[in-house]
Design an enzyme around this catalytic site. Structure first.
Site, PDB file in Angstrom:
ATOM      1  N   LYS A   1      15.154  44.427  87.543  1.00  0.00           N
ATOM      2  CA  LYS A   1      13.714  44.658  87.366  1.00  0.00           C
ATOM      3  C   LYS A   1      12.965  43.354  87.653  1.00  0.00           C
ATOM      4  CE  LYS A   1      14.100  48.758  84.475  1.00  0.00           C
ATOM      5  NZ  LYS A   1      15.520  49.048  84.763  1.00  0.00           N
TER       6      LYS A   1
ATOM      7  N   HIS B   1      13.111  45.957  80.058  1.00  0.00           N
ATOM      8  CA  HIS B   1      11.694  45.911  80.433  1.00  0.00           C
ATOM      9  C   HIS B   1      10.963  44.785  79.707  1.00  0.00           C
ATOM     10  CE1 HIS B   1      11.294  49.511  82.991  1.00  0.00           C
ATOM     11  NE2 HIS B   1      12.319  49.950  82.295  1.00  0.00           N
TER      12      HIS B   1
ATOM     13  N   SER C   1      10.226  51.739  77.836  1.00  0.00           N
ATOM     14  CA  SER C   1       9.792  51.788  79.229  1.00  0.00           C
ATOM     15  C   SER C   1       8.783  52.874  79.532  1.00  0.00           C
ATOM     16  CB  SER C   1      11.012  51.957  80.144  1.00  0.00           C
ATOM     17  OG  SER C   1      11.668  53.189  79.883  1.00  0.00           O
TER      18      SER C   1
END
Length: 405
Positions: free
Chosen positions: A251, A220, A192
């Site tokens: 996310k 991610h 990340s």
């Protein structure tokens, strides 16, 4: 009547905290929170700016954080299932919605079963302790996320670490631990802070050679990396070789909360019996589950957001390099760290970007290694081409103002 003044905190601890805060301030690494006064989207309002600013630091990769269909599904779930469950899963916190989402994620990843956690941090805190003992070994990439590091510390397995993406060191650790019952290779799929990608094809070859298992954190990557957004295992064509995938719902998949662990039925079932964050934390709120189910439905019916994100990523990385900036990470990754190295310079640069109505954040030690400070730019499908071009222009402008080479 006079109200007495209460001083909280016993002297020594309070003083120690004050001194450490002063040191952080002096180093230029003190983190100040900006207060957002609008929905999370590409253009937001913040309390410190009279104008709206473009947000280039959210994990909102697919632009679904305020998607109308997702919000409507979340609202409808509150009407049908209430605000919260007020329970952990095994007592009275499991609904048909939770089981439906677990089934949906298993189908998405091509795994046998899935367990939902309150967050991926919790999933990482639960998985290693639940599965591993002192008879086992964990072999972890040096730059793995803090939640992975903390989770490994909670288990009794022997711990080994290899330098970031260094396959020779990984092999050395595999050779050293051949006497162990289980050797679990642990890596982020996408890192990340750096935007680079674990070489899962090489990791799989080593795992097969030394009969090891593989864990990948896809927080991610889920939703936007690899074919169909199914992550880095799919990017490398090794999805059927990964034993455990942990990831987040907070996310790209709507940005709310929640995490999961997915893999074989036995690996998941043992976590249901022993995963402490699963057993002792409230279940994910129903409206988050309902909204995430809608997200997965949208991803299965349209690739528009994924295509827009890929286009924005290519544009930003290409134009920033033309402008003389050093951008680290994988070319297809929407995490695009702008390397500035000096912590104070990075902090000042990010602050000045607000004058250009661009919201970015500087990262420095201890979040990243010393002398590796950066501004981490995160592209979103919600950004227009013009938004990306504005961001590049702002970087160029501030670079000139600060006299940086």
């Amino acid at each position: 009547m006079r109200r007495s003044t209460v001083t909280l905190g016993y002297g020594p601890l309070r003083q120690i905290c004050a001194e450490q805060l002063a040191q952080i301030e002096a180093a230029g690494t003190y983190k100040r929170e900006r207060v957002i006064t609008s929905a999370q989207q590409s253009q937001i309002s913040v309390s410190t700016s009279p104008r709206k600013v473009l947000n280039f630091c959210a994990n909102n990769y697919l632009g679904l954080a305020n998607n109308p269909a997702v919000m409507e599904a979340a609202k409808a779930t509150i009407d049908s299932n209430g605000f919260g469950m007020a329970s952990v899963r095994f007592i009275c916190g499991t609904t048909s919605l939770h089981k439906s989402l677990e089934d949906t994620m298993s189908k998405f990843f091509g795994t046998e079963d899935t367990i939902l956690y309150p967050s991926c941090f919790d999933a990482n805190a639960g998985v290693f302790e639940a599965l591993l003992t002192e008879e086992d070994a964990v072999i972890s990439d040096a730059l793995n996320h803090a939640s992975i590091i903390d989770g490994i510390r909670l288990c009794k397995a022997e711990r080994h670490r290899y330098s970031h993406l260094n396959m020779a060191e990984l092999e050395e650790s595999l050779i050293k631990t051949q006497n162990k019952r289980v050797r679990l290779i642990v890596t982020d799929g996408v890192f990340s802070m750096d935007g680079d990608v674990a070489p899962l094809d090489a990791i799989v070859r080593l795992a097969e050679k030394y009969k090891a298992n593989i864990f990948v954190d896809e927080s991610h990557a889920t939703g936007f990396m690899g074919p169909g957004g199914k992550g880095t295992p799919s990017l490398f064509g090794v999805a059927d070789k990964i034993d455990i995938i942990n990831t987040t719902l907070g996310k790209a998949l709507g940005g709310a909360s929640g995490g999961l662990s997915t893999g074989s039925k036995e690996i998941v079932a043992l976590q249901r019996q022993r995963g402490r964050p699963y057993l002792f934390s409230n279940t994910i709120a129903p409206n988050v589950v309902g909204g995430t189910l809608k997200v997965m439905e949208l991803l299965s019916t349209s690739s528009h957001a994924l295509q827009q994100l890929q286009s924005n990523t290519t544009l930003f990385r290409t134009e920033m390099k033309k402008a003389g900036f050093e951008i680290s990470g994988h070319e297809s990754c929407p995490i695009a760290p702008v390397m500035l190295y000096d912590a104070r310079v990075a902090a000042q640069f990010a602050e000045r970007m607000m004058s250009q109505d661009i919201y970015v954040i500087a990262f420095s030690y201890p979040v990243v290694p010393k002398e590796k400070a950066r501004i981490r730019v995160q592209l979103s499908a919600a950004h227009s081409t013009e938004d990306v071009q504005r961001a590049v222009h702002a970087f160029v402008t501030i670079k000139k103002e600060m006299g940086l080479k």
